[in-house]
Scaffold this motif. Structure first.
Motif, PDB file in Angstrom:
ATOM      1  N   ASP A  26       0.828  -1.203   0.000  1.00 40.27           N
ATOM      2  CA  ASP A  26       0.000   0.000   0.000  1.00 40.27           C
ATOM      3  C   ASP A  26       0.866   1.258   0.000  1.00 40.27           C
ATOM      4  O   ASP A  26       0.555   2.264   0.631  1.00 40.27           O
ATOM      5  N   GLN A  65      -9.337  -4.232  -1.060  1.00 38.82           N
ATOM      6  CA  GLN A  65     -10.482  -3.488  -0.546  1.00 38.82           C
ATOM      7  C   GLN A  65     -10.073  -2.223   0.181  1.00 38.82           C
ATOM      8  O   GLN A  65     -10.783  -1.225   0.139  1.00 38.82           O
ATOM      9  N   ARG A  66      -8.920  -2.226   0.823  1.00 42.10           N
ATOM     10  CA  ARG A  66      -8.496  -1.090   1.639  1.00 42.10           C
ATOM     11  C   ARG A  66      -7.505  -0.168   0.946  1.00 42.10           C
ATOM     12  O   ARG A  66      -7.210   0.901   1.463  1.00 42.10           O
ATOM     13  N   SER A  67      -6.987  -0.579  -0.191  1.00 38.58           N
ATOM     14  CA  SER A  67      -5.917   0.165  -0.847  1.00 38.58           C
ATOM     15  C   SER A  67      -6.380   1.538  -1.321  1.00 38.58           C
ATOM     16  O   SER A  67      -7.465   1.696  -1.860  1.00 38.58           O
ATOM     17  N   HIS A  68      -5.524   2.519  -1.123  1.00 39.17           N
ATOM     18  CA  HIS A  68      -5.802   3.855  -1.664  1.00 39.17           C
ATOM     19  C   HIS A  68      -5.112   4.032  -3.015  1.00 39.17           C
ATOM     20  O   HIS A  68      -5.243   5.068  -3.642  1.00 39.17           O
ATOM     21  N   ILE A  70      -5.655   2.026  -5.722  1.00 42.81           N
ATOM     22  CA  ILE A  70      -6.569   1.638  -6.795  1.00 42.81           C
ATOM     23  C   ILE A  70      -7.997   1.970  -6.373  1.00 42.81           C
ATOM     24  O   ILE A  70      -8.270   2.141  -5.192  1.00 42.81           O
ATOM     25  N   ASN A  71      -8.883   2.025  -7.349  1.00 47.96           N
ATOM     26  CA  ASN A  71     -10.301   2.183  -7.058  1.00 47.96           C
ATOM     27  C   ASN A  71     -10.938   0.806  -7.283  1.00 47.96           C
ATOM     28  O   ASN A  71     -11.266   0.429  -8.403  1.00 47.96           O
ATOM     29  N   PHE A  72     -11.080   0.073  -6.201  1.00 49.75           N
ATOM     30  CA  PHE A  72     -11.539  -1.314  -6.261  1.00 49.75           C
ATOM     31  C   PHE A  72     -12.927  -1.420  -6.886  1.00 49.75           C
ATOM     32  O   PHE A  72     -13.193  -2.340  -7.654  1.00 49.75           O
ATOM     33  N   THR A  73     -13.798  -0.472  -6.612  1.00 50.94           N
ATOM     34  CA  THR A  73     -15.144  -0.486  -7.181  1.00 50.94           C
ATOM     35  C   THR A  73     -15.096  -0.368  -8.696  1.00 50.94           C
ATOM     36  O   THR A  73     -15.819  -1.064  -9.401  1.00 50.94           O
ATOM     37  N   GLN A  74     -14.218   0.504  -9.197  1.00 48.87           N
ATOM     38  CA  GLN A  74     -14.085   0.647 -10.651  1.00 48.87           C
ATOM     39  C   GLN A  74     -13.511  -0.615 -11.282  1.00 48.87           C
ATOM     40  O   GLN A  74     -13.738  -0.862 -12.461  1.00 48.87           O
ATOM     41  N   TRP A  75     -12.779  -1.376 -10.531  1.00 47.86           N
ATOM     42  CA  TRP A  75     -12.278  -2.650 -11.061  1.00 47.86           C
ATOM     43  C   TRP A  75     -13.409  -3.667 -11.153  1.00 47.86           C
ATOM     44  O   TRP A  75     -13.444  -4.474 -12.079  1.00 47.86           O
ATOM     45  N   SER A  83     -17.338  -9.290  -9.551  1.00 45.13           N
ATOM     46  CA  SER A  83     -18.132  -8.598  -8.536  1.00 45.13           C
ATOM     47  C   SER A  83     -19.142  -9.549  -7.916  1.00 45.13           C
ATOM     48  O   SER A  83     -19.366  -9.518  -6.714  1.00 45.13           O
TER      49      SER A  83
END
Length: 115
Positions: A26, A65-68, A70-75, A83
């Motif tokens: 991270d 899920q916690r990483s700043h 990447i945008n996990f939702t956009q993945w 998903s």
């Protein structure tokens, strides 16, 4: 720090490993190299491989899920097969309420917000 292997079009496995290692830390040591992992012609395969490994590896799944970085939702949005797998098995956990936090009703609505 220059990482020539990241820019090699045939080194997809290396880009996957480098991206996973960076996400687990991270912290970005070389922003250009990290971004190159997702800007090459095989960016879709790199993201899918990382998501696939996240299904098998709890530590990576938590880091995603916690990483700043990447945008996990956009993945997940353009990849419904992942998903569905992350959401249906409970791999994505909703945020827990903080013990001792009080629910407060927003004036004029029936919505409760937690502090």
């Amino acid at each position: 720090m220059y990482l020539p292997k990241v820019y090699d079009p045939s080194a997809r496995a290396y880009r996957v490993r480098y991206a996973i290692a960076t996400i687990l830390r991270d912290r970005i040591a070389n922003e250009g190299a990290f971004n190159a992992c997702f800007e090459m012609d095989d960016a879709e395969e790199v993201v899918c491989t990382i998501l696939r490994r996240g299904l098998k590896n709890a530590k990576l799944r938590t880091a995603l899920q916690r990483s700043h970085l990447i945008n996990f939702t956009q993945w997940l949005v353009p990849r419904p097969e992942f998903s569905e797998a992350y959401y249906s098995t409970g791999l994505i956990r909703p945020r827990r309420r903080v013990p001792g936090a009080r629910a407060k009703t927003v004036p004029g609505t029936s919505i409760k917000e937690t502090r």
